[in-house]
Each structure stands twice: as structure tokens, then as C-alpha cells.
Design a protein around this motif. Structure first.
Motif, PDB file in Angstrom:
ATOM      1  N   PHE A 175     101.809 -56.288 -35.066  1.00  0.00           N
ATOM      2  CA  PHE A 175     101.707 -57.344 -36.069  1.00  0.00           C
ATOM      3  C   PHE A 175     103.085 -57.700 -36.614  1.00  0.00           C
ATOM      4  O   PHE A 175     104.017 -56.913 -36.542  1.00  0.00           O
ATOM      5  CB  PHE A 175     100.747 -56.939 -37.195  1.00  0.00           C
ATOM      6  N   ASN A 176     103.217 -58.887 -37.171  1.00  0.00           N
ATOM      7  CA  ASN A 176     104.470 -59.352 -37.752  1.00  0.00           C
ATOM      8  C   ASN A 176     104.663 -58.691 -39.115  1.00  0.00           C
ATOM      9  O   ASN A 176     103.944 -59.004 -40.069  1.00  0.00           O
ATOM     10  CB  ASN A 176     104.443 -60.872 -37.901  1.00  0.00           C
ATOM     11  N   PRO A 177     105.647 -57.789 -39.261  1.00  0.00           N
ATOM     12  CA  PRO A 177     105.823 -57.086 -40.529  1.00  0.00           C
ATOM     13  C   PRO A 177     106.635 -57.864 -41.563  1.00  0.00           C
ATOM     14  O   PRO A 177     106.696 -57.483 -42.717  1.00  0.00           O
ATOM     15  CB  PRO A 177     106.562 -55.812 -40.115  1.00  0.00           C
ATOM     16  N   GLY A 178     107.262 -58.970 -41.146  1.00  0.00           N
ATOM     17  CA  GLY A 178     108.134 -59.726 -42.044  1.00  0.00           C
ATOM     18  C   GLY A 178     107.527 -60.076 -43.381  1.00  0.00           C
ATOM     19  O   GLY A 178     108.154 -59.877 -44.426  1.00  0.00           O
ATOM     20  N   PRO A 179     106.294 -60.595 -43.403  1.00  0.00           N
ATOM     21  CA  PRO A 179     105.702 -60.953 -44.697  1.00  0.00           C
ATOM     22  C   PRO A 179     105.511 -59.759 -45.631  1.00  0.00           C
ATOM     23  O   PRO A 179     105.313 -59.935 -46.830  1.00  0.00           O
ATOM     24  CB  PRO A 179     104.342 -61.559 -44.306  1.00  0.00           C
ATOM     25  N   TYR A 180     105.555 -58.543 -45.082  1.00  0.00           N
ATOM     26  CA  TYR A 180     105.339 -57.338 -45.894  1.00  0.00           C
ATOM     27  C   TYR A 180     106.646 -56.650 -46.279  1.00  0.00           C
ATOM     28  O   TYR A 180     106.641 -55.568 -46.846  1.00  0.00           O
ATOM     29  CB  TYR A 180     104.421 -56.368 -45.145  1.00  0.00           C
ATOM     30  N   GLY A 181     107.777 -57.246 -45.889  1.00  0.00           N
ATOM     31  CA  GLY A 181     109.068 -56.746 -46.349  1.00  0.00           C
ATOM     32  C   GLY A 181     109.667 -55.606 -45.558  1.00  0.00           C
ATOM     33  O   GLY A 181     110.443 -54.828 -46.118  1.00  0.00           O
TER      34      GLY A 181
END
Length: 138
Positions: A16-22
Motif C-alpha cells: 500500500f502507499n504509505p505516503g498519506p500516513y507519513g
């Protein structure tokens, strides 16, 4: 030969794309060895990234995710030098499950250093296990 000491972020497309979670799944540094710092990996490897209900499956899924990240750095479990385990409601039964699964991926004499931290909960409801790692490759 000049080495690249700039950190390189690697977030495998299979996860999953972890970017939105920092955070990032991993960071690699080459100086002169390649060092890879891998964020906590948990279960949820299916198409919908759903968590299994049982501890053993979550451990197996987390190790599959860890393998994906290692592969994205051209590394294997043999490159891992340090792991941290987070286990919800830790007990002897869960420790034995972890040990059995760990023997399947570290079937050699060079075992990573390890810290196990019992916790009351993790980032998502139903998450029972998380593992992070540091790996090194010459």
C-alpha cells in the motif's frame, strides 16, 4: 569511487502507499555498504490488504511483506541485521508461533539481533503483529 550517501526511498508497488500516513516502507543508504531501514510490516498482503483474524497468519503475511521490501532492494532475509517485533497481548503461545515462522526464513547460523516489545494495540484495529528491520549489503 564516490559513494551515494543520499537516502533513497523505496516503496514497492505491491504494498500500500504509505505516503498519506507519513512514512515510507524503506530507506536505503549506500556508504560504502548499502543500508536499508524498513518500516514496520504487518499482515494484509491480499488484494484488498485485509488483515487475517489469527496471529499466525498475520506473522506469515508480515514476513511476506518484509520479503517484498527486501527484494525491492535486491536483498534477502540473510541481509537483515536487526529486527523489532511488536506483539499485541504477547504470551508464550505467540512467542512459539513467531519462533516457528522465524525458523522458516532464517534457516542459517547468522540470525539478526532482535527486540520484542509487547503492546496493547497497534496502528489498525485487529492488527496483532508488526516487524521492522535493518538490512545491510556490501
Amino acid at each position: 569511487m564516490e559513494s551515494n550517501t543520499q537516502p533513497t526511498l523505496i516503496n514497492p508497488a505491491e504494498l500500500f502507499n504509505p505516503g498519506p500516513y507519513g512514512f515510507s516502507h524503506s530507506i536505503s543508504i549506500e556508504s560504502p555498504s548499502q543500508m536499508c531501514f524498513i518500516s514496520g510490516q504487518s499482515g494484509g498482503v491480499g488484494e484488498n490488504h485485509e488483515l487475517a483474524d489469527d496471529f499466525k497468519t498475520q506473522v506469515q503475511d508480515a514476513l511476506k511483506n518484509l520479503k517484498i521490501v527486501l527484494k525491492s532492494h535486491d536483498m534477502t532475509f540473510e541481509n537483515i541485521v536487526k529486527i523489532t517485533l511488536l506483539i499485541v497481548d504477547h504470551n508464550q503461545e505467540k512467542l512459539e508461533i513467531w519462533a516457528d515462522e522465524a525458523k522458516k526464513v532464517w534457516h542459517h547460523s547468522f540470525l539478526p539481533t532482535s527486540t520484542l516489545i509487547p503492546v496493547s494495540q497497534l496502528a489498525l484495529p485487529g492488527m496483532l503483529f508488526e516487524i521492522d528491520a535493518i538490512a545491510v549489503k556490501n
